[in-house]
Design an enzyme around this catalytic site. Structure first.
Site, PDB file in Angstrom:
ATOM      1  N   LYS A  89      49.387  32.069  41.482  1.00 20.29           N
ATOM      2  CA  LYS A  89      48.686  32.972  40.569  1.00 20.29           C
ATOM      3  C   LYS A  89      48.095  34.117  41.378  1.00 20.29           C
ATOM      4  CE  LYS A  89      44.884  33.032  37.253  1.00 20.29           C
ATOM      5  NZ  LYS A  89      43.928  32.215  36.482  1.00 20.29           N
ATOM      6  N   LYS A 142      52.438  33.534  37.834  1.00 15.23           N
ATOM      7  CA  LYS A 142      51.619  34.328  36.919  1.00 15.23           C
ATOM      8  C   LYS A 142      51.011  35.497  37.667  1.00 15.23           C
ATOM      9  CE  LYS A 142      47.404  34.072  34.317  1.00 15.23           C
ATOM     10  NZ  LYS A 142      46.169  33.379  34.171  1.00 15.23           N
TER      11      LYS A 142
HETATM   12  C1  PBG Z   1      41.605  31.525  33.747  1.00 14.78           C
HETATM   13  C2  PBG Z   1      42.818  32.224  33.275  1.00 14.78           C
HETATM   14  C3  PBG Z   1      43.107  33.608  33.276  1.00 14.78           C
HETATM   15  C4  PBG Z   1      44.325  33.743  32.615  1.00 14.78           C
HETATM   16  C5  PBG Z   1      44.759  32.469  32.263  1.00 14.78           C
HETATM   17  N1  PBG Z   1      43.828  31.540  32.708  1.00 14.78           N
HETATM   18  C6  PBG Z   1      42.328  34.776  33.689  1.00 14.78           C
HETATM   19  C7  PBG Z   1      41.931  35.032  35.060  1.00 14.78           C
HETATM   20  O1  PBG Z   1      42.346  34.379  36.007  1.00 14.78           O
HETATM   21  O2  PBG Z   1      41.121  35.954  35.183  1.00 14.78           O
HETATM   22  C8  PBG Z   1      45.010  35.066  32.351  1.00 14.78           C
HETATM   23  C9  PBG Z   1      45.907  35.086  31.178  1.00 14.78           C
HETATM   24  C10 PBG Z   1      46.270  36.418  30.676  1.00 14.78           C
HETATM   25  O3  PBG Z   1      45.957  37.486  31.238  1.00 14.78           O
HETATM   26  O4  PBG Z   1      46.942  36.422  29.636  1.00 14.78           O
HETATM   27  N2  PBG Z   1      41.498  31.321  35.105  1.00 14.78           N
HETATM   28 ZN    ZN Z   2      39.372  30.826  35.936  1.00 15.94          ZN
END
Ligand code: PBG
Ligand code: ZN
Length: 323
Positions: A194, A247
């Site tokens: 991520k 992601k």
């Molecule tokens: C929580 C999380 C996030 C997303 C999914 N789970 C946000 C982040 O890490 O700030 C992002 C999903 C999206 O942008 O659609 N950690």
């Molecule tokens: Zn988070």
């Protein structure tokens, strides 16, 4: 002269026969955002078509999803009260635990995945407990809490747990936590690679989870790093993850392919909020053919190596595939 390429493209039936990659409704997981209360369905300005919903509305939404053939959802909770540890996420009566119970009661045939993180639940908006000296998330204290949160989800009836916080060792901690109390049958889909991405902007409006100071660069990955991206996912595989994830998706197609080739595990991609909003806004401005651009994007994810697509477009894609 029509030679080896063009003669195979002349007939639409032959084009169908030769299509290498397919998108199916079964490929999708649809994200849902849950708020307390009743009759609440707030559309989010930055994400047209995406709503914060109360549990009763989510239950209606699940019926609509099933009609479209979508049986997999991923849940995000938005608690009324946030504090420094994210207590609502650790409580059996918290927003997410209550939602899982109600959804599984009304729709036992829904496959309920839960996002496992603390950023929606903490008053500072970071993904775990803070270390006061480092002024960022304390890795190991957060691991203990993630294991507890996973057990809360599993007890409430979650079918799969999806940790998204990018803590080191999170899969080992969560797997052990679940196994110890009889939930060894619950799979873990790790947000294994991520990136620290500006594409999450609109999500933070929906989930009310923007960090109150700083950013997430001390736990999420630098978008510039390919080798580290592969290592991150391979580490989660070693720790016992059942499904890996990349992601965001669109700017990381190479990473999707790389991880697909470096692991035998199934791979999910998260087609994130900013990617969704870009298509929506471009469509509103009249500059793209929305349906076609959306389907081309989905095919791209599959072709790059995705097995599962988590997407806010899932309902629209299903409608197109169904007719
Ligand atoms: C929580 C999380 C996030 C997303 C999914 N789970 C946000 C982040 O890490 O700030 C992002 C999903 C999206 O942008 O659609 N950690
Ligand atoms: Zn988070």
């Amino acid at each position: 002269m029509f030679t080896r390429f063009r003669r195979k493209r002349l007939n639409p039936k032959l084009r169908d026969l030769l299509q290498e990659t397919h998108v199916r409704v079964d490929d999708f997981i649809y994200p849902l955002f849950i708020k307390s209360g009743e009759g609440i369905k707030n559309e989010v300005a930055s994400m047209p078509g995406v709503f914060q919903m109360s549990i009763d509305e989510i239950i209606k939404e699940c019926a609509t999803l099933k009609e479209l053939g979508i049986y997999s959802i991923i849940l995000f909770g938005i608690p009324d009260i946030k504090d420094s540890v994210g207590s609502d996420a650790l409580c059996e009566h918290g927003i997410i635990a209550s939602a899982i119970k109600e959804i599984k009661k009304a729709h036992p045939d829904m496959f309920v995945v839960t996002d496992l993180c603390f950023c929606e639940y903490t008053d500072h908006g970071h993904c775990g407990v803070l270390d006061p000296i480092l002024e960022t998330v304390d890795n190991d204290i957060t691991l203990d809490n993630l294991a507890k949160q996973a057990v809360i989800h599993a007890k409430a009836g979650a079918d799969m747990i999806a940790p998204s916080g990018m803590m080191d060792g999170m899969i080992t901690a969560i797997r052990d936590g679940l196994d110890m109390v009889g939930y060894s049958h619950i799979p873990i889909m790790s947000y294994s690679t991520k990136f620290s991405s500006a594409y999450y902007g609109p999500f933070r409006d929906v989930a009310e989870s923007a960090p109150s100071f700083g950013d997430r660069r001390s736990y999420q990955m630098n978008p510039a790093n390919r080798k580290e991206a592969i290592l991150e996912s391979l580490e989660d595989e070693k720790e016992g993850a059942d499904i890996l994830m990349v992601k965001p998706a669109l700017a990381y197609m190479d990473i999707i392919r790389d991880i697909k080739e470096n692991s035998m595990l199934p791979l999910a991609v998260y087609n994130v909020s900013g990617e969704y909003s870009m298509l929506k806004m471009a469509s509103k401005a009249g500059v793209i053919d929305y349906d076609r651009v959306m389907m081309e994007t989905m095919i791209g994810f599959k072709r790059a190596g995705a097995d599962i697509i988590i997407s806010y477009h899932a309902k629209e894609v299903a409608k197109l595939l169904n007719n």
